[in-house]
Design a protein around this motif. Structure first.
Motif, PDB file in Angstrom:
ATOM      1  N   HIS A 149     -12.406  39.517   2.787  1.00  0.00           N
ATOM      2  CA  HIS A 149     -13.222  40.592   2.203  1.00  0.00           C
ATOM      3  C   HIS A 149     -13.160  41.859   3.033  1.00  0.00           C
ATOM      4  CE1 HIS A 149     -15.928  39.041   5.249  1.00  0.00           C
ATOM      5  NE2 HIS A 149     -16.740  40.062   5.065  1.00  0.00           N
ATOM      6  N   ARG A 150     -12.969  41.724   4.352  1.00  0.00           N
ATOM      7  CA  ARG A 150     -12.865  42.919   5.181  1.00  0.00           C
ATOM      8  C   ARG A 150     -11.448  43.494   5.104  1.00  0.00           C
ATOM      9  NH1 ARG A 150     -17.364  44.705   4.991  1.00  0.00           N
ATOM     10  NH2 ARG A 150     -17.467  45.843   6.953  1.00  0.00           N
ATOM     11  N   ARG A 168     -11.295  45.827   2.469  1.00  0.00           N
ATOM     12  CA  ARG A 168     -11.905  47.107   2.827  1.00  0.00           C
ATOM     13  C   ARG A 168     -10.893  47.983   3.583  1.00  0.00           C
ATOM     14  NH1 ARG A 168     -16.302  48.903   6.676  1.00  0.00           N
ATOM     15  NH2 ARG A 168     -17.384  50.502   5.505  1.00  0.00           N
ATOM     16  N   VAL A 169     -10.165  47.342   4.472  1.00  0.00           N
ATOM     17  CA  VAL A 169      -9.150  48.091   5.220  1.00  0.00           C
ATOM     18  C   VAL A 169      -8.114  48.664   4.252  1.00  0.00           C
ATOM     19  CG1 VAL A 169      -7.318  47.896   6.950  1.00  0.00           C
ATOM     20  CG2 VAL A 169      -9.494  46.732   7.315  1.00  0.00           C
ATOM     21  N   VAL A 170      -7.729  47.846   3.287  1.00  0.00           N
ATOM     22  CA  VAL A 170      -6.759  48.327   2.295  1.00  0.00           C
ATOM     23  C   VAL A 170      -7.321  49.531   1.559  1.00  0.00           C
ATOM     24  CG1 VAL A 170      -5.544  47.734   0.164  1.00  0.00           C
ATOM     25  CG2 VAL A 170      -5.673  46.068   2.007  1.00  0.00           C
ATOM     26  N   ARG A 171      -8.601  49.451   1.237  1.00  0.00           N
ATOM     27  CA  ARG A 171      -9.221  50.574   0.511  1.00  0.00           C
ATOM     28  C   ARG A 171      -9.263  51.836   1.372  1.00  0.00           C
ATOM     29  NH1 ARG A 171     -14.692  48.559  -0.891  1.00  0.00           N
ATOM     30  NH2 ARG A 171     -15.036  50.678  -1.559  1.00  0.00           N
ATOM     31  N   ILE A 172      -9.531  51.646   2.645  1.00  0.00           N
ATOM     32  CA  ILE A 172      -9.538  52.816   3.543  1.00  0.00           C
ATOM     33  C   ILE A 172      -8.147  53.454   3.547  1.00  0.00           C
ATOM     34  CG2 ILE A 172      -9.675  53.502   5.975  1.00  0.00           C
ATOM     35  CD1 ILE A 172     -11.847  51.290   6.298  1.00  0.00           C
ATOM     36  N   TRP A 173      -7.152  52.597   3.598  1.00  0.00           N
ATOM     37  CA  TRP A 173      -5.775  53.103   3.644  1.00  0.00           C
ATOM     38  C   TRP A 173      -5.399  53.786   2.316  1.00  0.00           C
ATOM     39  CZ3 TRP A 173      -1.392  50.358   1.220  1.00  0.00           C
ATOM     40  CH2 TRP A 173      -0.173  50.972   1.490  1.00  0.00           C
ATOM     41  N   THR A 174      -5.643  53.119   1.209  1.00  0.00           N
ATOM     42  CA  THR A 174      -5.252  53.724  -0.071  1.00  0.00           C
ATOM     43  C   THR A 174      -6.083  54.978  -0.345  1.00  0.00           C
ATOM     44  OG1 THR A 174      -6.753  52.205  -1.194  1.00  0.00           O
ATOM     45  CG2 THR A 174      -4.438  51.588  -1.141  1.00  0.00           C
ATOM     46  N   PRO A 231       5.399  46.222   8.029  1.00  0.00           N
ATOM     47  CA  PRO A 231       3.976  45.928   7.756  1.00  0.00           C
ATOM     48  C   PRO A 231       3.294  45.216   8.915  1.00  0.00           C
ATOM     49  CG  PRO A 231       5.350  45.271   5.907  1.00  0.00           C
ATOM     50  CD  PRO A 231       6.279  45.624   7.037  1.00  0.00           C
ATOM     51  N   PRO A 232       2.131  45.724   9.325  1.00  0.00           N
ATOM     52  CA  PRO A 232       1.432  45.101  10.454  1.00  0.00           C
ATOM     53  C   PRO A 232       0.596  43.893  10.049  1.00  0.00           C
ATOM     54  CG  PRO A 232       0.299  47.112   9.779  1.00  0.00           C
ATOM     55  CD  PRO A 232       1.487  46.970   8.887  1.00  0.00           C
ATOM     56  N   TYR A 233       0.355  43.722   8.754  1.00  0.00           N
ATOM     57  CA  TYR A 233      -0.543  42.652   8.311  1.00  0.00           C
ATOM     58  C   TYR A 233       0.204  41.331   8.158  1.00  0.00           C
ATOM     59  CZ  TYR A 233       1.561  44.395   3.993  1.00  0.00           C
ATOM     60  OH  TYR A 233       2.462  44.823   3.058  1.00  0.00           O
ATOM     61  N   GLN A 234      -0.568  40.287   7.996  1.00  0.00           N
ATOM     62  CA  GLN A 234       0.016  38.961   7.820  1.00  0.00           C
ATOM     63  C   GLN A 234       0.715  38.886   6.465  1.00  0.00           C
ATOM     64  OE1 GLN A 234       0.083  36.578  10.106  1.00  0.00           O
ATOM     65  NE2 GLN A 234      -1.075  37.853  11.523  1.00  0.00           N
ATOM     66  N   PRO A 235       1.837  38.178   6.395  1.00  0.00           N
ATOM     67  CA  PRO A 235       2.616  38.147   5.138  1.00  0.00           C
ATOM     68  C   PRO A 235       1.806  37.698   3.923  1.00  0.00           C
ATOM     69  CG  PRO A 235       3.835  37.114   6.922  1.00  0.00           C
ATOM     70  CD  PRO A 235       2.485  37.410   7.465  1.00  0.00           C
ATOM     71  N   TYR A 236       0.809  36.815   4.169  1.00  0.00           N
ATOM     72  CA  TYR A 236       0.070  36.322   2.995  1.00  0.00           C
ATOM     73  C   TYR A 236      -0.823  37.390   2.375  1.00  0.00           C
ATOM     74  CZ  TYR A 236      -3.023  35.292   6.981  1.00  0.00           C
ATOM     75  OH  TYR A 236      -3.751  35.375   8.133  1.00  0.00           O
ATOM     76  N   TYR A 237      -0.937  38.534   3.007  1.00  0.00           N
ATOM     77  CA  TYR A 237      -1.716  39.618   2.418  1.00  0.00           C
ATOM     78  C   TYR A 237      -0.851  40.613   1.636  1.00  0.00           C
ATOM     79  CZ  TYR A 237      -6.186  38.510   4.625  1.00  0.00           C
ATOM     80  OH  TYR A 237      -7.373  37.923   4.974  1.00  0.00           O
ATOM     81  N   ALA A 238       0.466  40.348   1.589  1.00  0.00           N
ATOM     82  CA  ALA A 238       1.371  41.320   0.981  1.00  0.00           C
ATOM     83  C   ALA A 238       1.005  41.621  -0.469  1.00  0.00           C
ATOM     84  CB  ALA A 238       2.804  40.805   1.071  1.00  0.00           C
ATOM     85  N   SER A 239       0.698  40.581  -1.220  1.00  0.00           N
ATOM     86  CA  SER A 239       0.411  40.816  -2.637  1.00  0.00           C
ATOM     87  C   SER A 239      -0.872  41.613  -2.799  1.00  0.00           C
ATOM     88  CB  SER A 239       0.313  39.485  -3.383  1.00  0.00           C
ATOM     89  OG  SER A 239      -0.723  38.719  -2.821  1.00  0.00           O
ATOM     90  N   GLN A 240      -1.831  41.380  -1.902  1.00  0.00           N
ATOM     91  CA  GLN A 240      -3.084  42.130  -1.988  1.00  0.00           C
ATOM     92  C   GLN A 240      -2.849  43.626  -1.726  1.00  0.00           C
ATOM     93  OE1 GLN A 240      -6.356  40.082  -0.116  1.00  0.00           O
ATOM     94  NE2 GLN A 240      -7.392  42.007   0.248  1.00  0.00           N
TER      95      GLN A 240
END
Lengths: 442, 639
Positions: free
Chosen positions: B363-364, B367-373, B399-408
């Motif tokens: 869930h956080r 939020r980070v994605v939303r800050i970025w977009t 990409p700095p995030y974990q691969p499982y977050y790619a689709s998100q």
């Protein structure tokens, strides 16, 4: 007039207001707070038979005298009273408990009824500015109080999930910046004010003041000082998302709890990034990196090409210093001098050695706000270091060996006359309450 | 004697009223007489209560009455309402008689009810106070406060409350323990350690302030012990340093305080202390870290002990002496590290990458994605193309995030691409920052194919259409799957656009789709499908020759033109078949002769000669082909 009595009265009244809001009529916690207020009120009234507590320009006055420290310490209550239109509270002996209860309920907004016994009278004798003591409250103290209010507002907004505006924070930092630049010694003294109830708020303002002061000394320009200030003021804002139970847990935390605590830098950075548009990234970074150590360890764990940003390193030093000198639910406070020693031990590993050196140089061996026991048993509060002779300590004598408080008097003491250091709680001395006397010193 | 709890449904309210009346009488007696237990009326009340208690269910305390199952108990004595109020203000929610209370228990209960509120509170509430006083026949539950954050209902043991009380005067508390131990250090260590462990263990888990105060009481008392006694206590505690309760006590001491005592510890305790410091080093504040210099080799231990134990003020003075340069020099050392100009944007990129890297909670992370977009959109709207590109690149490249977050990330990114935003970008493609804008569109392209296809369909400016097609062609080169559904669009021009894009993509996978489009009702689509197939070189000659028999002249003409541009060596026989067959129109067959002539291979020439040398041709069309072949040969000979 003894401000200690007023502080006791306001502290009890604040507690009573809180209890009235939370509990039904006649609750013992309310009664207890009212009883304490009653005792303090009688002490304030003394032989005069009455006393008038006035509010003017964000400050409390007792009769005509400014109550600078109470105005800061009970800033929240002051604002609540102002919001209810209270300008004066006249206390007449013998103050009735019911009137004090009614006063608390009136401030709390649970009733519009005024105290009916006639021993607590509201706005009966409005005072004019001309009647009040001409000595203004330190601008620094006002800025401190405003910053607390801003932090309360910010955290209130965060708690309701509505986000917050950085405008108020910027304004608060501007105030602290202005005053800490012109009164650096006084600001260091004020930065010793603590609150166990509102630890995070007071700690944040202290860190902000210390960061601005050291930042200025090492040559950071004003624009960047503002950013450091915003970052410092909000560096712990992420703790709003940590459970209160964990933050106040009086013991060693388990791994899960630690894991939650360690999330607060990223929470803070997210909050600032979400709240502020372009131009506040340094502030967000300070929040993000204030627990990242100089040697690359610390948290949060991210890939770094070098040590944390210098502004983050700066805030990390002052954050540690203030945290160590403050009593927490899980450990005792340390003297300022001991806190410097911790920094010295960690220089080069946890903290930037150059910044530690600069900070220690700024604070001196016995930093402003240190409470020192002197040969013979007298107690002094350090107000500033002596730039000309490092073997001298400047301050004010506040207590005799017998334990009685005295009218503060300036002293310059050779370092070898110092026999020990005391903690505020143990000595009963609150260094920041002597700010105004310090400002009037030559 | 104990009784089985009774449910309200089993009883009438009569016994409850009888019991409460008796309780009120006993309480009034207690208040009126110095020795209430000597009063007969008190005895009678105790008996009445004992008889009624078995039939009385749990009583709910209201502000002026008691209730059972929501109904006020119809007690007669006026003392009952005062009694209820008394319980109520002490936050007692329910009363339940576990058995018949003795006279002593009732007297204790009434004594507690008569205490000042703060006394009851300091004892942990009425429930705790009654428990501590031995009132067991009567059980209470405490009401939760009307607080927004209700406090837990916890029981504070009498020993805990007493210790907290004693902690108010730590000097006296220490003196009492010293006295109890006969001032003997080892006995004090036992007395102190046992007392601490016993009391600490009695603190309820929810009683956080109680826990803090208990530890504080012991730590502050410790400060008042003589050094010899402190050493004994510390040795006792450090021996059990793995016990969590003991750790809480040890953690209160900063390293230098423990170090000051360490020279007098026995060797075993000393080594345990060092072990404690090493383990604790990683925890909050790293306070005992100061002990770590003691870990140095044996020969240096003495000096290390001295170093960490020395007076801090002197040490700081030494530090000052070691840096003879003035304050200005120290400050300027930091000043030299200051960046001349802090690039907030670059710092922001560092922060957003860091947040993407460390945020693991879903869930956080959102939020980070939303800050970025959100910031990406802001930069685009402000037409800060360079920043927008860099901001996107910060996350999309490496990409700095974990691969499982790619689709998100992709989904959020896609949701951001509103038509107006894309329009802004498309319109900016001709400007000075075209490369940055192009990059932005390329990143977005794969996820906004639908929007761009629609934009292309409605765009009036031919220049913008070209930009869009170029962009979509690039997208299609990587992945054509998102385009395929649009081939079903009912609007011919949309399908035509798609045929152009797919063809220019050069992607072999689109061959079947383009072949299908050769049957599209609109000739303009068929033309582009044909062109596309030529571009991807998928059976081009057959397609083009097949198109020569299309019903629409534009298609046929285009097919012929395309044949002229193709390398047709090896296809001579196919072309000759088309020329001599019946499926192709006369003009197209003449055109094919020209195509054959352009091939220039020996077999093409032979085919031309064969066509030109035919003696007998009956139909005019065949004659026209022969004549065309002859003309082509003559032209070749003259050139």
């Amino acid at each position: 007039m003894n401000e200690q009595d007023v502080r006791r009265f306001l502290g009890s009244l604040r507690r009573a207001v809180r209890q009235v809001r939370l509990y039904p009529d006649g609750h013992p916690l309310t009664d207890e707070a009212v009883s304490a207020a009653e005792t303090a009120a009688e002490a304030i009234i003394g032989a005069d038979g009455e006393a008038a507590l006035s509010i003017m320009d964000d400050a409390f006055y007792l009769n005509r005298s400014l109550l600078p420290h109470s105005s800061l310490e009970f800033n929240g209550l002051l604002h609540e009273m102002q919001a209810r239109g209270i300008e004066t509270v006249t206390l007449l002996s013998v103050v009735s408990r019911q009137d004090l209860t009614d006063l608390a309920a009136f401030i709390a907004g649970t009733t519009g009824d005024l105290p009916a016994d006639g021993t607590v009278r509201l706005n009966e004798r409005p005072v004019s500015r001309a009647e009040l003591e001409a000595v203004p409250m330190s601008g620094l103290r006002k800025s401190y109080a405003s910053s607390l209010e801003v932090l309360r507002s910010v955290t209130g907004s965060m708690a309701t999930g509505s986000g917050f505006e950085l405008g108020g924070v910027v304004w608060a930092v501007e105030g602290l910046l202005e005053h800490s630049l012109t009164q650096s010694s006084a600001s260091l003294l004020l930065a010793t004010v603590k609150s166990h109830d509102e630890y995070t708020f007071f700690h944040s303002v202290n860190v902000c003041i210390l960061a601005l002061t050291i930042g200025r000394l090492v040559g950071v320009d004003d624009a960047m000082l503002r950013q450091i200030g915003i970052g410092a003021l909000l560096h712990d804002i992420g703790k709003m998302s940590v459970s209160v139970r964990i933050l106040q847990y009086p013991g060693r935390l388990d791994q899960e709890a630690w894991k939650e605590i360690k999330l607060h830098p990223q929470e803070g950075a997210q909050a600032i990034m979400a709240a502020g548009g372009s131009g506040n990234e340094v502030a967000a970074n300070v929040a993000f990196e204030h627990h990242a150590r100089f040697d690359g360890t610390g948290y949060p764990t991210v890939t770094r090409s070098g040590p944390p940003h210098i502004f983050s390193r700066l805030v990390s030093v002052v954050d540690t210093y203030d945290a160590i000198t403050t009593r927490r639910s899980y450990r005792r406070a340390e003297t300022p001098n001991r806190a410097l020693n911790v920094l010295l031990n960690g220089a080069g590993a946890a903290w930037d050695p150059d910044l530690v050196r600069a900070f220690i140089r700024m604070m001196g061996v016995y930093p402003a706000g240190s409470i020192l026991q002197l040969q013979g048993g007298d107690v002094m509060v350090v107000t500033t270091q002596d730039d000309t002779d490092p073997d001298l300590v400047r301050g004010i004598r506040v207590k005799r060996a017998a334990g009685d408080f005295i009218e503060p008097e300036p002293v310059v003491v050779p370092i070898e006359h110092i026999t020990g250091q005391l903690l505020p709680e143990r000595s009963g001395v609150d260094p920041s309450s002597y700010l105004e006397q310090t400002e009037s010193l030559p | 004697m104990t009784t089985t709890p009774t449910s309200p449904g089993d009883v009438t309210l009569g016994p409850a009223a009888e019991l409460l009346d008796a309780l009120a009488v006993a309480w009034t007696t207690f208040q009126l007489y110095p020795n209430p237990a000597d009063q007969p009326i008190f005895d009678r009340s105790v008996s009445t209560i004992a008889q009624a208690v078995a039939s009385v269910p749990m009583l709910v305390v209201r502000s002026g009455s008691f209730a059972v199952d929501g109904i006020d108990v119809p007690a007669k004595r006026e003392g009952v309402d005062r009694l209820a109020r008394r319980f109520f203000v002490h936050d007692v929610e329910t009363l339940h008689f576990q058995g018949a209370p003795s006279a002593h228990e009732l007297l204790e209960l009434f004594r507690i009810l008569g205490l000042e509120e703060h006394q009851i509170l300091s004892a942990g509430g009425l429930k705790a106070a009654a428990g501590a006083a031995g009132v067991v026949a009567l059980q209470f539950s405490q009401r939760r406060m009307l607080s927004e954050e209700p406090e837990e209902d916890f029981f504070r043991d009498a020993d805990v409350a007493e210790t907290i009380d004693q902690g108010g005067d730590p000097e006296e508390f220490a003196a009492r323990m010293l006295e109890e131990a006969g001032r003997d250090p080892s006995r004090l260590a036992k007395v102190f350690g046992t007392s601490y462990r016993q009391v600490y263990a009695k603190v309820s888990d929810e009683d956080t302030s109680g826990r803090e105060e208990v530890v504080r009481a012991y730590v502050e008392a410790f400060d008042y012990f003589p050094r010899e006694h402190k050493i004994a206590v510390l040795e006792n505690f450090i021996a059990e340093k793995d016990d969590g309760d003991v750790l809480v006590f040890l953690d209160q001491f900063p390293g230098h305080e423990l170090a000051e005592l360490s020279p007098d510890l026995d060797p075993h305790s000393f080594s345990l202390l060092i072990e404690y410091a090493r383990v604790t080093k990683d925890d909050a504040d790293a306070r005992p870290e100061e002990l770590l210099p003691l870990l140095q080799p044996e020969g240096q231990v003495r000096q290390a002990r001295r170093m960490v134990a020395e007076r801090v003020g002197e040490r700081l003075k030494e530090f000052g002496a070691a840096a003879p340069e003035g304050a200005e020099t120290i400050f300027s050392a930091v000043g030299r590290q200051l960046p001349r100009d802090v690039d907030q944007f670059e710092v922001g990129i560092h922060v957003i990458r860091g947040l993407f890297e460390c945020e693991e909670r879903p869930h956080r992370f959102r939020r980070v994605v939303r800050i970025w977009t959100g910031r990406t959109v802001a930069y685009i709207r402000a037409k800060e193309w360079t920043r927008a590109r860099a901001w996107m690149a910060a996350v999309l490249e490496d990409p700095p995030y974990q691969p499982y977050y790619a689709s998100q990330v992709e989904e959020a990114f896609q949701a951001t691409a509103t038509p107006d935003l894309l329009r802004l970008l498309v319109n900016a493609t001709g400007g000075d920052d075209a490369p940055e804008v192009g990059d932005l569109l390329r990143w977005w392209g794969p996820v906004v194919v639908d929007e761009l296809v629609e934009m292309l369909a409605t765009e009036e400016s031919s220049g913008t259409r070209r930009v869009l097609i170029d962009l979509l062609v690039e997208v299609a080169r990587d992945d054509v799957r998102r385009f395929i559904p649009h081939l079903e669009d009912e609007r011919w021009f949309v399908v035509r656009n798609l045929a152009i894009i797919l063809g220019r993509s050069g992607h072999h996978r689109v061959g079947p789709q383009l072949r299908t489009l050769l049957k599209h009702p609109d000739h303009r689509v068929r033309v582009e499908a044909m062109r596309g197939l030529v571009l991807i070189a998928d059976g081009a000659v057959e397609v083009l020759i097949g198109a020569l028999s299309d019903s629409h002249e534009r298609v046929r003409q285009n097919a012929l033109n395309l044949l002229r541009t193709q390398q047709l060596a090896g296809s001579e026989a196919t072309i000759v078949d088309a020329i001599t067959g019946d499926g192709t129109g006369a003009s197209e067959r003449q055109g094919l002769v020209d195509v054959l002539a352009r091939i220039g291979t020996p077999s093409a020439r032979a085919a031309l000669e064969e066509l030109a040398g035919r003696k007998v041709v009956l139909r005019p069309a065949q004659r026209a082909i022969r004549d065309a072949a002859r003309a082509a040969l003559e032209e070749k000979e003259t050139t």
